[in-house]
Write an enzyme that holds these catalytic residues in place. Structure first.
Site, PDB file in Angstrom:
ATOM      1  N   LYS A  13       3.954  57.042  20.325  1.00 31.63           N
ATOM      2  CA  LYS A  13       2.585  57.793  20.230  1.00 31.63           C
ATOM      3  C   LYS A  13       2.777  59.259  20.983  1.00 31.63           C
ATOM      4  O   LYS A  13       2.502  60.267  20.530  1.00 31.63           O
ATOM      5  CB  LYS A  13       1.391  57.183  20.653  1.00 31.63           C
ATOM      6  CG  LYS A  13       0.139  58.014  20.684  1.00 31.63           C
ATOM      7  CD  LYS A  13      -0.338  58.694  19.272  1.00 31.63           C
ATOM      8  CE  LYS A  13      -1.415  59.267  19.019  1.00 31.63           C
ATOM      9  NZ  LYS A  13      -2.645  58.713  19.478  1.00 31.63           N
ATOM     10  N   LYS A  22      -4.944  65.467  27.697  1.00 30.30           N
ATOM     11  CA  LYS A  22      -4.454  64.187  28.334  1.00 30.30           C
ATOM     12  C   LYS A  22      -3.034  63.590  27.877  1.00 30.30           C
ATOM     13  O   LYS A  22      -2.220  63.498  28.589  1.00 30.30           O
ATOM     14  CB  LYS A  22      -5.665  63.247  28.240  1.00 30.30           C
ATOM     15  CG  LYS A  22      -5.368  61.805  29.035  1.00 30.30           C
ATOM     16  CD  LYS A  22      -4.770  60.757  27.850  1.00 30.30           C
ATOM     17  CE  LYS A  22      -5.616  60.509  26.783  1.00 30.30           C
ATOM     18  NZ  LYS A  22      -5.334  59.538  25.759  1.00 30.30           N
TER      19      LYS A  22
END
Length: 313
Positions: free
Chosen positions: A172, A240
């Protein structure tokens, strides 16, 4: 008897995923820090829980979809969290995007408590969550992955086990690196085309039919042209994620010069107060660097207001 799923985190992504699980015939008991989200799930045929413990008690599968590593850790290890309330033998699927090292550590704790952990971050944004066609990259034991096939099939289309615990989060991170780079270059292309007075909608149409075509161009191009940045995935969350990518790359000794540059652009956009915009809102900082003036000031305020609770658990 229907399989019960305890679902924690009913934000922009989590709620439509939970609804798709209901449609697939699962009993879905949802918890969110904002109770209205759980009530919305109940209205769609699920059940609203008042606590994490209530959501996961007796569930064969436990799903978390929350914003960041500390949130997952709190939900799992808190006094009234998953480890304290879940039945031994339950499968815990974390659809959140968190640090790979944290995912590995939490998986070890879950295994020690008798759970079957799978880190399974997703890609596809809000449209993919709504349509149940997410791409899901899964880390964990192969047998546990196989046993969760029906759950994954209810929310995703491309579902691949990529290795042991933590591997899903690593893949990811690579995904977010590619997406951020694509968004940054698309933003630059839009500003470039507009500077020359090109008919931009037609330009993006023909670019999309060639090698420059991508899901990013398809889903984000018109949003940039319209300066319509209502979030499908907030810049604050992509910021983030880019922190995860850059830290993991540094730890592995891998150079990501283009990724580092786009990470700085994302960080700058968030620092300007635009973290509530969709990540296509990266266009705003590219415009500023090009001297094109202010864009989307009103969009920023409205987007931040409507997504204040996104991803809350």
């Amino acid at each position: 008897m229907s399989t019960t799923i305890g679902f924690i985190g009913l934000g922009i992504m989590g709620l439509p995923m939970a609804k798709n699980l209901v449609k697939a015939g699962f009993t879905v008991r949802g918890y969110n820090r904002t109770p209205a989200k759980a009530q919305e799930l109940a209205a769609a045929g699920g059940e609203a829980a008042d606590s994490i413990a209530e959501a996961v008690a007796g569930a064969q599968f436990i799903i978390t979809m929350v914003p960041d590593s500390p949130d997952v850790e709190a939900v799992l290890t808190g006094d009234d969290g998953i480890l304290a309330a879940a039945d031994a033998g339950a499968t815990w699927i974390d659809f959140s995007t968190i640090r790979p090292d944290v995912a590995k550590d939490l998986a070890a704790q879950a295994k020690e408590a008798g759970l079957k952990p799978l880190d399974a971050p997703v890609s596809g944004g809000e449209p993919g969550a709504i349509d149940g066609v997410l791409s899901i990259m899964v880390g964990g034991e192969e047998a546990d992955f196989d046993a969760a096939a029906d759950v994954f099939d209810a929310v995703g289309k491309t579902i691949v086990r990529v290795g042991p615990s933590g591997s899903g989060q690593t893949v990811k991170a690579a995904n977010q690196l590619i997406v951020a780079g694509n968004i940054g270059l698309l933003a630059e292309a839009v500003v470039f085309l507009e500077a020359y007075g090109v008919e931009t909608a037609s330009a993006l149409q023909v670019l999309g039919g060639g090698l420059a075509g991508s899901k990013v161009l398809e889903q984000k191009g018109q949003k940039m042209l319209d300066r319509e940045f209502a979030p499908g995935f907030r810049l604050a969350l992509h910021h983030k994620d880019m922190g995860i990518v850059t830290a993991a790359a540094r730890e592995a000794g891998v150079a990501i010069p283009l990724g580092a540059a786009v990470a700085q652009l994302v960080a700058a956009t968030v620092a300007q107060g635009n973290g509530g915009l969709d990540h296509s809102g990266l266009l705003t900082v590219v415009e500023q660097l090009s001297g094109s003036g202010d864009t989307a000031a009103d969009d920023t305020a409205s987007a931040q207001e409507t997504t204040a609770q996104e991803g809350a658990a």
